[in-house]
Design a protein around this motif. Structure first.
Motif, PDB file in Angstrom:
ATOM      1  N   ASN A   1       0.807  -1.216   0.000  1.00 12.42           N
ATOM      2  CA  ASN A   1       0.000   0.000   0.000  1.00 12.42           C
ATOM      3  C   ASN A   1       0.846   1.275   0.000  1.00 12.42           C
ATOM      4  OD1 ASN A   1      -2.553   1.118  -0.165  1.00 12.42           O
ATOM      5  ND2 ASN A   1      -2.610   1.575   2.029  1.00 12.42           N
ATOM      6  N   GLY A   2       1.682   1.391  -1.026  1.00 10.45           N
ATOM      7  CA  GLY A   2       2.444   2.627  -1.170  1.00 10.45           C
ATOM      8  C   GLY A   2       3.864   2.573  -0.652  1.00 10.45           C
ATOM      9  N   TYR A   3       4.293   1.414  -0.122  1.00 13.43           N
ATOM     10  CA  TYR A   3       5.663   1.265   0.347  1.00 13.43           C
ATOM     11  C   TYR A   3       6.424   0.283  -0.546  1.00 13.43           C
ATOM     12  CZ  TYR A   3       4.105   3.474   4.686  1.00 13.43           C
ATOM     13  OH  TYR A   3       3.602   4.345   5.615  1.00 13.43           O
ATOM     14  N   GLU A   4       7.734   0.434  -0.582  1.00 13.38           N
ATOM     15  CA  GLU A   4       8.567  -0.550  -1.260  1.00 13.38           C
ATOM     16  C   GLU A   4       8.627  -1.830  -0.428  1.00 13.38           C
ATOM     17  OE1 GLU A   4      12.448   0.907  -2.026  1.00 13.38           O
ATOM     18  OE2 GLU A   4      11.792   2.508  -3.388  1.00 13.38           O
ATOM     19  N   PRO A   5       8.688  -2.994  -1.085  1.00 15.38           N
ATOM     20  CA  PRO A   5       8.815  -4.227  -0.294  1.00 15.38           C
ATOM     21  C   PRO A   5      10.151  -4.254   0.434  1.00 15.38           C
ATOM     22  CG  PRO A   5       9.119  -4.677  -2.632  1.00 15.38           C
ATOM     23  CD  PRO A   5       8.643  -3.258  -2.533  1.00 15.38           C
ATOM     24  N   PRO A   6      10.153  -4.617   1.695  1.00 18.00           N
ATOM     25  CA  PRO A   6      11.426  -4.728   2.415  1.00 18.00           C
ATOM     26  C   PRO A   6      12.163  -5.985   1.976  1.00 18.00           C
ATOM     27  CG  PRO A   6       9.658  -5.506   3.800  1.00 18.00           C
ATOM     28  CD  PRO A   6       9.010  -4.989   2.544  1.00 18.00           C
ATOM     29  N   PRO A   7      13.432  -6.117   2.311  1.00 16.40           N
ATOM     30  CA  PRO A   7      14.113  -7.387   2.036  1.00 16.40           C
ATOM     31  C   PRO A   7      13.421  -8.529   2.774  1.00 16.40           C
ATOM     32  CG  PRO A   7      15.672  -5.678   2.715  1.00 16.40           C
ATOM     33  CD  PRO A   7      14.310  -5.132   2.973  1.00 16.40           C
ATOM     34  N   SER A   8      13.381  -9.686   2.167  1.00 19.60           N
ATOM     35  CA  SER A   8      12.906 -10.859   2.896  1.00 19.60           C
ATOM     36  C   SER A   8      13.894 -11.133   4.027  1.00 19.60           C
ATOM     37  CB  SER A   8      12.801 -12.051   1.963  1.00 19.60           C
ATOM     38  OG  SER A   8      11.832 -11.786   0.965  1.00 19.60           O
ATOM     39  N   ARG A   9      13.350 -11.513   5.208  1.00 17.30           N
ATOM     40  CA  ARG A   9      14.170 -11.517   6.417  1.00 17.30           C
ATOM     41  C   ARG A   9      13.959 -12.774   7.241  1.00 17.30           C
ATOM     42  NH1 ARG A   9      12.362  -5.414   7.168  1.00 17.30           N
ATOM     43  NH2 ARG A   9      14.325  -4.353   6.688  1.00 17.30           N
ATOM     44  N   ILE A  10      14.945 -13.043   8.085  1.00 16.72           N
ATOM     45  CA  ILE A  10      14.783 -13.991   9.182  1.00 16.72           C
ATOM     46  C   ILE A  10      14.643 -13.153  10.452  1.00 16.72           C
ATOM     47  CG2 ILE A  10      15.690 -16.044  10.303  1.00 16.72           C
ATOM     48  CD1 ILE A  10      15.315 -16.270   7.240  1.00 16.72           C
ATOM     49  N   LEU A  11      13.564 -13.399  11.205  1.00 13.82           N
ATOM     50  CA  LEU A  11      13.356 -12.709  12.468  1.00 13.82           C
ATOM     51  C   LEU A  11      13.479 -13.713  13.603  1.00 13.82           C
ATOM     52  CD1 LEU A  11      10.181 -10.536  11.704  1.00 13.82           C
ATOM     53  CD2 LEU A  11      12.559 -10.092  11.084  1.00 13.82           C
ATOM     54  N   ALA A  12      14.120 -13.318  14.688  1.00 17.41           N
ATOM     55  CA  ALA A  12      14.227 -14.169  15.880  1.00 17.41           C
ATOM     56  C   ALA A  12      13.758 -13.380  17.091  1.00 17.41           C
ATOM     57  CB  ALA A  12      15.654 -14.651  16.088  1.00 17.41           C
ATOM     58  N   PHE A  13      13.005 -14.064  17.970  1.00 19.89           N
ATOM     59  CA  PHE A  13      12.391 -13.430  19.130  1.00 19.89           C
ATOM     60  C   PHE A  13      12.803 -14.147  20.410  1.00 19.89           C
ATOM     61  CE2 PHE A  13       9.780 -12.733  15.447  1.00 19.89           C
ATOM     62  CZ  PHE A  13       9.351 -11.420  15.551  1.00 19.89           C
ATOM     63  N   LYS A  14      12.822 -13.393  21.508  1.00 19.72           N
ATOM     64  CA  LYS A  14      13.034 -13.958  22.834  1.00 19.72           C
ATOM     65  C   LYS A  14      12.314 -13.070  23.847  1.00 19.72           C
ATOM     66  CE  LYS A  14      17.382 -11.566  23.920  1.00 19.72           C
ATOM     67  NZ  LYS A  14      18.798 -11.736  24.325  1.00 19.72           N
ATOM     68  N   ILE A  15      12.151 -13.573  25.042  1.00 23.28           N
ATOM     69  CA  ILE A  15      11.530 -12.777  26.096  1.00 23.28           C
ATOM     70  C   ILE A  15      12.403 -11.547  26.366  1.00 23.28           C
ATOM     71  CG2 ILE A  15      10.845 -12.712  28.515  1.00 23.28           C
ATOM     72  CD1 ILE A  15       9.002 -14.367  26.772  1.00 23.28           C
ATOM     73  N   GLY A  16      11.797 -10.386  26.286  1.00 22.34           N
ATOM     74  CA  GLY A  16      12.525  -9.151  26.554  1.00 22.34           C
ATOM     75  C   GLY A  16      13.298  -8.593  25.382  1.00 22.34           C
ATOM     76  N   GLY A  17      13.172  -9.189  24.192  1.00 22.30           N
ATOM     77  CA  GLY A  17      13.884  -8.669  23.028  1.00 22.30           C
ATOM     78  C   GLY A  17      13.470  -7.236  22.719  1.00 22.30           C
ATOM     79  N   GLN A  18      14.445  -6.404  22.320  1.00 20.96           N
ATOM     80  CA  GLN A  18      14.198  -4.969  22.123  1.00 20.96           C
ATOM     81  C   GLN A  18      14.482  -4.490  20.706  1.00 20.96           C
ATOM     82  OE1 GLN A  18      12.960  -2.869  24.571  1.00 20.96           O
ATOM     83  NE2 GLN A  18      12.711  -4.752  25.775  1.00 20.96           N
ATOM     84  N   GLN A  19      14.908  -5.369  19.809  1.00 19.54           N
ATOM     85  CA  GLN A  19      15.281  -4.945  18.461  1.00 19.54           C
ATOM     86  C   GLN A  19      14.040  -4.478  17.689  1.00 19.54           C
ATOM     87  OE1 GLN A  19      18.454  -4.857  16.990  1.00 19.54           O
ATOM     88  NE2 GLN A  19      17.341  -3.761  15.409  1.00 19.54           N
TER      89      GLN A  19
END
Length: 701
Positions: A565-583
């Motif tokens: 909807n009006g934005y460029e597609p971001p790079p395809s990514r690997i995301l990782a999560f943990k309790i308290g993650g701040q990224q």
């Protein structure tokens, strides 16, 4: 984290090659079978492929504190279908064009990168995007299948190529590989895709050390005038008629391959026929073995053991290639070793994996092609006329399936299997036209009958494509709950002992649900649609949840949903999560202003209609039906005027083949190109005047 690959490679790896070698050299069949939950060593975690982890540090009581620990940008922005493999803090994952990335699983830092340099023009031969579902890890080696039908062994510690073999003759048929290899007993197993283009299916076993071919099992017979490769194919040939071999027959093993360490058997899921239409493929009838079957093989020799054909006389693209799950269950007072399978055709199968006996088949989604299965014969009872023999029919499930390749998971504490489910009606009509090499071979009119040209058509298509997360109880043979999704095309699932089920969604959310009730407990905006499969692992006492994020695959491309909807597609990514993650993810970038289209070149309705049909046949499965792209490939309504000035050079001559846009002069004439150009310019002007389709907004928060 967020660095381009070439920039990351310039830095010193955070984990040494020696440490990776030590962690991976001992991975073998025994290790995969008995692994601890802190790692994820095989595609489905272990050989049972239940995708369940006993890790519970992240649970239903604290999942709302889950935050992103790191992200990694791949080289492209197209669909990511991979399941990451993790061992002792190292992640191995694939991206577009069969590239492999080794990452630090704590920080997301790149350790090494491998590019198999697949010729970009071969993307034309991939039925369903330039995707890859992951690697196999065995005895210090990483194995990946490439889009141009190679199997490559890499040194796990460095990414150095150890061997590279061609698994299929791509001059004979346009074979591809998108599925993840499996490894066991000193061998690596791989199938292929290409049935839509007329390929003959098979599965192969290679020696993990040398790359030598150990055995090959063909899934359909060849010309009876030639000697069949084995006795079982002689019997299979009796279930075919006509001259099926001229179109290959189909039956590609493009996804599920599962090793059973308890029974020492290998199970393969076999794909659809080529062409789809059974009256063209096998005009005098016949079940057409081993299409749409689960086949059990000897893993050492490839010898046939048993089979169960889920869809005899397959004619709707109802593959049996969907994820195969192994389980032990109490069935009518006796503990049975079974296969649980939820293939495209909409029935959930329970099959005795010792002998292939059908125990149960109940619909887990909307089904109208068959009423039920006769357990005495093991065969479906087809509803009259649903094979579109007399007239066109709307059939459920569609060729996209009630469930496709997106992995399901099982939670032993709830007794439920969590299935990414679709309900899509699809119009089939017979077509007897011959096909050309490199052109889809279905002998149906499915493409033109769902073709449209305006915003209302696209909205209607969205309304009749429904997605669900289904919690299926295999013991009671019904579903415990269902959660409706915004879009039909969603990612695989992961179940954990924290009473959680994780799933990425096509609308750009990564979600955790209560495994018992299906209540949503947490979600995260990923800024892109998700079709990949989540995994969990533990390093240094912290549990992580990782998910590949990238919008693509056949339905995302074909239906052209405008998620950005009006934005460029971001790079395809690997995301990782943990309790308290701040990224945090970086903000999306505004798309460039839409260029004003050229003046319409004709008002001749016949020319424009001809162009529309050509677009549906040759262009829509990449650039999107209704000329509405999902943003990862060019939206042909919104190209600069220079694109149309060089139209014949690009479309006929392949002027952009090196970038993945092949030429089509083998199937299109100059008159065809003119009609196609007229249709695209007409659509571009309609879009300009209407200011485009709004689509589904992915908020950048």
């Amino acid at each position: 984290m967020g660095l381009k690959v070439e920039e990351a490679l310039a830095e010193e790896p955070s984990i040494s090659a020696v440490a990776i070698a030590d962690a991976t050299r001992g991975i073998n069949s025994e290790r995969i079978s008995s692994q601890t939950d802190r790692n994820w060593l095989s595609y489905g975690r272990d050989y049972h492929e239940q995708r369940f982890s006993r890790l519970s540090q992240v649970n239903d009581g604290n999942v709302d504190r889950l935050g992103m620990a790191w992200y990694f940008d791949t080289n492209y922005s197209r669909g990511l279908e991979a399941t990451p493999i993790i061992v002792d803090g190292v992640m191995f994952v694939t991206g577009n064009w069969s590239e492999v990335y080794a990452l630090n699983a704590i920080t997301g830092e790149l350790i090494w990168h491998y590019d198999p340099k697949v010729p970009k023009q071969w993307g034309k031969m991939a039925c369903c995007d330039v995707v890859n579902r992951g690697v196999a890890l065995y005895q210090g080696k990483v194995f990946v299948g490439t889009l141009d039908a190679r199997l490559v062994a890499l040194e796990a510690s460095t990414g150095r190529v150890l061997w590279d073999v061609k698994t299929a003759d791509t001059s004979e048929y346009p074979y591809t590989i998108t599925g993840a290899p499996r490894a066991a007993k000193g061998k690596v197993f791989i199938g292929n895709g290409g049935a839509e283009f007329g390929a003959r299916g098979f599965v192969s076993a290679y020696d993990v050390d040398s790359g030598d071919l150990v055995w090959r099992f063909f899934t359909v017979p060849r010309n009876p005038e030639d000697e069949q490769e084995n006795e079982i194919l002689v019997k299979a040939a009796e279930t075919w008629t006509g001259q099926w071999w001229k179109n290959g027959g189909g039956g590609t093993v493009w996804d599920s391959i599962v090793y059973d360490p308890e029974l020492d058997q290998l199970y393969i899921g076999v794909g659809n026929g080529s062409p789809w239409n059974r009256r063209i493929r096998s005009p005098d009838g016949g079940d057409n073995l081993f299409l749409s079957s689960i086949v059990a093989l000897d893993p050492d020799t490839g010898a046939y053991i048993w089979h169960f054909q889920e869809t005899p006389k397959e004619t709707w693209d109802y593959t049996a290639t969907q994820p195969i799950m192994l389980a032990d269950m109490n069935w009518q007072g006796k503990v049975r070793k079974v296969i649980w399978h939820a293939p495209k055709n909409g029935f959930f199968f329970i099959i005795d994996r010792e002998d292939g006996q059908l125990l149960s088949a109940e619909p887990f989604s909307k089904v109208n092609w068959a009423s039920h299965y006769n357990l005495a014969t093991g065969r479906p009872v087809e509803n009259p006329g649903m094979d579109y023999s007399a007239e066109g029919k709307y059939v459920s499930p569609s060729p996209y399936g009630a469930h496709s390749w997106h992995p399901m998971s099982y939670h032993p504490d709830t007794g439920l299997v969590y299935i990414p489910t679709m309900e899509i009606e699809y119009f089939f009509e017979e077509n007897t036209n011959d096909h050309k090499w490199g052109q889809w071979n279905t002998n149906t009119n499915y493409a033109t009958d769902v073709m449209g040209s305006d915003q209302e058509d696209q909205r209607v298509i969205r309304e009749v494509t429904n997605g669900f997360l289904t919690a299926w109880n295999p013991h009671e043979q019904n579903y415990a709950w269902r959660v409706e999704r915004e879009l039909a095309w969603n990612g695989g699932t992961l179940a954990t002992a924290g009473n959680l089920v994780f799933q990425g969604r096509g609308d750009g959310q990564f979600e955790a649900l209560d495994a018992i009730t299906g209540a949503s407990l947490w979600s995260y905006k990923t800024n892109a649609g998700v079709i990949g499969s989540p995994v969990t692992y533990m390093v240094d006492g912290e549990q992580y949840i990782a998910i590949p994020v990238g919008w693509g695959g056949i339905l995302a491309l074909t239906y052209g949903l405008e998620l950005l909807n009006g934005y460029e597609p971001p790079p395809s990514r690997i995301l990782a999560f943990k309790i308290g993650g701040q990224q945090l993810l970086p903000p999306l970038k505004q798309a460039s202003p839409r260029p004003e289209p050229p003046v319409r070149i004709t008002d001749d309705a016949e020319i424009i209609e001809h162009g529309a049909k050509l677009y549906a046949e040759y262009c829509g499965r990449c650039h999107g039906q209704f000329v509405v792209s999902n943003g990862r490939l060019p939206d042909l309504r919104r190209r600069p005027k220079q694109t149309y000035a060089a139209f014949d050079t690009v479309v006929l001559e392949g002027g952009l083949a090196a970038l993945g846009m092949p030429g089509f002069k083998d199937v299109l004439s100059s008159e065809d190109a003119h009609a196609l150009k007229a249709y695209l310019i007409d659509a571009a002007n309609d879009d300009w005047e209407q200011k485009g389709v709004t689509g589904v907004l992915v908020e950048n928060k």
